[in-house]
Write a protein that holds these residues in place. Structure first.
Motif, PDB file in Angstrom:
ATOM      1  N   GLY A 171      16.414   7.535   2.790  1.00 17.27           N
ATOM      2  CA  GLY A 171      16.169   7.921   4.174  1.00 17.27           C
ATOM      3  C   GLY A 171      14.792   8.478   4.441  1.00 17.27           C
ATOM      4  N   SER A 172      13.836   8.248   3.505  1.00 19.74           N
ATOM      5  CA  SER A 172      12.487   8.797   3.667  1.00 19.74           C
ATOM      6  C   SER A 172      11.651   8.003   4.664  1.00 19.74           C
ATOM      7  CB  SER A 172      11.773   8.814   2.310  1.00 19.74           C
ATOM      8  OG  SER A 172      11.595   7.485   1.829  1.00 19.74           O
ATOM      9  N   GLY A 173      12.085   6.772   4.975  1.00 26.49           N
ATOM     10  CA  GLY A 173      11.298   5.915   5.844  1.00 26.49           C
ATOM     11  C   GLY A 173      10.149   5.222   5.128  1.00 26.49           C
ATOM     12  N   LYS A 174      10.074   5.380   3.791  1.00 23.41           N
ATOM     13  CA  LYS A 174       8.977   4.793   3.026  1.00 23.41           C
ATOM     14  C   LYS A 174       9.515   3.751   2.051  1.00 23.41           C
ATOM     15  CE  LYS A 174       6.262   9.075   3.133  1.00 23.41           C
ATOM     16  NZ  LYS A 174       5.613  10.109   2.302  1.00 23.41           N
ATOM     17  N   PRO A 175       8.794   2.624   1.873  1.00 20.56           N
ATOM     18  CA  PRO A 175       9.206   1.632   0.873  1.00 20.56           C
ATOM     19  C   PRO A 175       8.942   2.160  -0.527  1.00 20.56           C
ATOM     20  CG  PRO A 175       7.119   0.999   1.846  1.00 20.56           C
ATOM     21  CD  PRO A 175       7.584   2.210   2.613  1.00 20.56           C
ATOM     22  N   LEU A 178       0.834  -1.207   0.000  1.00 22.16           N
ATOM     23  CA  LEU A 178       0.000   0.000   0.000  1.00 22.16           C
ATOM     24  C   LEU A 178       0.870   1.259   0.000  1.00 22.16           C
ATOM     25  CD1 LEU A 178      -2.743  -1.096   2.584  1.00 22.16           C
ATOM     26  CD2 LEU A 178      -2.989  -0.935   0.096  1.00 22.16           C
ATOM     27  N   ALA A 179       1.919   1.245   0.814  1.00 21.07           N
ATOM     28  CA  ALA A 179       2.819   2.404   0.885  1.00 21.07           C
ATOM     29  C   ALA A 179       3.596   2.574  -0.417  1.00 21.07           C
ATOM     30  CB  ALA A 179       3.777   2.246   2.066  1.00 21.07           C
ATOM     31  N   MET A 180       3.981   1.460  -1.035  1.00 20.54           N
ATOM     32  CA  MET A 180       4.703   1.546  -2.312  1.00 20.54           C
ATOM     33  C   MET A 180       3.833   2.202  -3.380  1.00 20.54           C
ATOM     34  SD  MET A 180       6.560  -2.182  -2.426  1.00 20.54           S
ATOM     35  CE  MET A 180       7.179  -1.968  -4.098  1.00 20.54           C
ATOM     36  N   VAL A 219       8.233   1.627 -15.415  1.00 17.90           N
ATOM     37  CA  VAL A 219       6.965   1.610 -14.675  1.00 17.90           C
ATOM     38  C   VAL A 219       6.472   3.052 -14.572  1.00 17.90           C
ATOM     39  CG1 VAL A 219       5.846   1.102 -12.477  1.00 17.90           C
ATOM     40  CG2 VAL A 219       7.609  -0.449 -13.382  1.00 17.90           C
ATOM     41  N   THR A 220       5.253   3.302 -15.041  1.00 14.65           N
ATOM     42  CA  THR A 220       4.725   4.664 -15.059  1.00 14.65           C
ATOM     43  C   THR A 220       3.812   4.972 -13.874  1.00 14.65           C
ATOM     44  OG1 THR A 220       2.908   3.951 -16.502  1.00 14.65           O
ATOM     45  CG2 THR A 220       4.900   4.803 -17.561  1.00 14.65           C
ATOM     46  N   ALA A 221       3.184   3.952 -13.298  1.00 14.19           N
ATOM     47  CA  ALA A 221       2.276   4.195 -12.167  1.00 14.19           C
ATOM     48  C   ALA A 221       2.062   2.896 -11.406  1.00 14.19           C
ATOM     49  CB  ALA A 221       0.935   4.744 -12.653  1.00 14.19           C
ATOM     50  N   LEU A 222       1.701   3.035 -10.128  1.00 17.28           N
ATOM     51  CA  LEU A 222       1.413   1.891  -9.263  1.00 17.28           C
ATOM     52  C   LEU A 222       0.094   2.095  -8.553  1.00 17.28           C
ATOM     53  CD1 LEU A 222       4.773   1.034  -7.389  1.00 17.28           C
ATOM     54  CD2 LEU A 222       3.684  -0.250  -9.232  1.00 17.28           C
ATOM     55  N   ARG A 223      -0.605   0.987  -8.289  1.00 17.89           N
ATOM     56  CA  ARG A 223      -1.812   1.013  -7.468  1.00 17.89           C
ATOM     57  C   ARG A 223      -1.991  -0.378  -6.881  1.00 17.89           C
ATOM     58  NH1 ARG A 223      -3.532   1.056 -12.731  1.00 17.89           N
ATOM     59  NH2 ARG A 223      -4.889  -0.657 -13.399  1.00 17.89           N
ATOM     60  N   THR A 224      -2.991  -0.557  -6.049  1.00 15.23           N
ATOM     61  CA  THR A 224      -3.257  -1.872  -5.462  1.00 15.23           C
ATOM     62  C   THR A 224      -4.685  -2.305  -5.785  1.00 15.23           C
ATOM     63  OG1 THR A 224      -3.920  -0.847  -3.366  1.00 15.23           O
ATOM     64  CG2 THR A 224      -1.611  -1.576  -3.576  1.00 15.23           C
ATOM     65  N   GLU A 225      -4.876  -3.629  -5.774  1.00 15.68           N
ATOM     66  CA  GLU A 225      -6.194  -4.225  -5.949  1.00 15.68           C
ATOM     67  C   GLU A 225      -6.413  -5.240  -4.835  1.00 15.68           C
ATOM     68  OE1 GLU A 225      -6.296  -6.060  -9.746  1.00 15.68           O
ATOM     69  OE2 GLU A 225      -6.543  -4.187 -10.871  1.00 15.68           O
ATOM     70  N   GLU A 226      -7.656  -5.446  -4.481  1.00 12.78           N
ATOM     71  CA  GLU A 226      -7.962  -6.432  -3.454  1.00 12.78           C
ATOM     72  C   GLU A 226      -7.629  -7.843  -3.950  1.00 12.78           C
ATOM     73  OE1 GLU A 226     -11.935  -6.123  -2.099  1.00 12.78           O
ATOM     74  OE2 GLU A 226     -11.710  -4.082  -1.311  1.00 12.78           O
ATOM     75  N   ALA A 227      -7.126  -8.663  -3.027  1.00 15.03           N
ATOM     76  CA  ALA A 227      -6.801 -10.058  -3.322  1.00 15.03           C
ATOM     77  C   ALA A 227      -7.486 -10.939  -2.281  1.00 15.03           C
ATOM     78  CB  ALA A 227      -5.288 -10.260  -3.298  1.00 15.03           C
ATOM     79  N   PRO A 228      -7.574 -12.242  -2.542  1.00 11.67           N
ATOM     80  CA  PRO A 228      -8.203 -13.133  -1.555  1.00 11.67           C
ATOM     81  C   PRO A 228      -7.499 -13.094  -0.212  1.00 11.67           C
ATOM     82  CG  PRO A 228      -7.941 -14.226  -3.679  1.00 11.67           C
ATOM     83  CD  PRO A 228      -7.209 -12.940  -3.783  1.00 11.67           C
ATOM     84  N   ALA A 229      -8.250 -13.510   0.830  1.00 15.93           N
ATOM     85  CA  ALA A 229      -7.717 -13.602   2.202  1.00 15.93           C
ATOM     86  C   ALA A 229      -7.265 -12.248   2.735  1.00 15.93           C
ATOM     87  CB  ALA A 229      -6.557 -14.602   2.267  1.00 15.93           C
TER      88      ALA A 229
END
Length: 286
Positions: A109-113, A26-28, A61-71
């Motif tokens: 050093g941003s603390g973010k993945p 999610l953070a990525m 890679v031009t953009a990232l997002r997330t989708e729901e997955a099982p479990a």
């Protein structure tokens, strides 16, 4: 160039027991920005020195997002621009149809993945696609890379998975012909030979680059030595010239010093004729 959208990772455990937490994906997706750092697409996490190599850059890679997955898990989904060669790998040659992410857990050093790179691969590790329905029989390699600037060893985390199944096509394992036990070593030997050949090509490119670097260094060193000699000769000539001029001035000064009257010297006019007679008459005439 083609624009595609693919699932490149799934949260949870991978087939080799590592964990890819849901908050990390999610953070990525939230932190990714091409203007900050664009993740380049490579083959099997190898990047060659020259653009005509098999291990060249294959896209971005031009953009990232997330989708729901099982479990209650999530997929990491990437929009990417890829070379037409990649589409040929997937559709015609049926090769390199999986992905492996390169993850920096604390970018600058941003603390973010952050997603720093993406490889097309044949050995997916992330679960959740039809290629991962059964654990594949694969041999994994860990590459320890050495940075040239500070000579520090570092490793890059790789999490991989297969491409997502096209819409309308259920995620079922592909049909394959049964293999006999004797064919497995043969397949492994063939893959190992291919890897050895590619590795030899990369090493050859590296050796060529090192030789070119040495040639340029030697050429620069020779030019620098010639300039040093030229400067030393010019400095010696000028030093001799100034030393001679200084010696001449010193001699001139010494000559002028000889013309200075000694201490106690009194000036007396020159007398002509009979000085005694002149003195008797009342004085000298000058």
């Amino acid at each position: 160039m083609a624009t595609v959208t693919k699932r490149i990772a799934k949260s949870g455990l991978t087939i080799d027991g590592r964990e890819l937490p849901k908050p990390t994906l999610l953070a990525m997706a939230a932190s990714y920005d091409q203007q900050t750092y664009a993740a380049r697409i490579n083959m099997e996490h190898l990047v060659a020195l020259y653009p005509d190599s098999t291990f060249k850059e294959y896209g971005t890679v031009t953009a990232l997002r997330t989708e729901e997955a099982p479990a209650n898990e999530v997929y990491l989904v990437a929009d990417m621009d890829v070379l037409d060669e990649v589409i040929d790998f997937w559709e015609n040659k049926k090769q390199k149809r999986a992905f492996s992410i390169e993850l920096d857990r604390n970018l600058a050093g941003s603390g973010k993945p952050y997603l720093t790179g993406l490889a097309i691969t044949s050995t997916p590790a992330s679960l959740g696609t039809h290629f991962s329905a059964a654990k594949p029989n694969v041999t994994r390699y860990q590459f320890i890379e050495r940075r040239v600037d500070d000579h520090a060893d570092y490793t890059v985390e790789h999490f991989s998975m297969s491409i997502d199944t096209p819409a309308g096509n259920p995620a079922t394992p592909p049909k394959t012909e049964p293999t006999t036990p004797a064919s497995v070593p043969d397949q492994f030997a063939a893959h190992l030979q291919h890897f050895t050949t590619e590795l030899a090509a990369v090493r050859s490119e590296r050796d060529a680059a090192q030789a070119e670097c040495k040639r340029v260094t030697d050429e620069f060193t020779a030019k620098l030595a010639a300039k040093d000699t030229e400067y030393a000769n010019a400095l010696s000539a000028k030093t001799t010239e100034y030393t001679s001029a200084l010696a001449a001035k010193d001699a001139e000064i010494e000559s002028l010093k000889q013309q200075i009257p000694a201490d106690g010297y009194q000036f007396r006019p020159k007398m002509t004729g009979n000085e005694d007679a002149k003195a008797a008459k009342g004085g000298f005439r000058f």
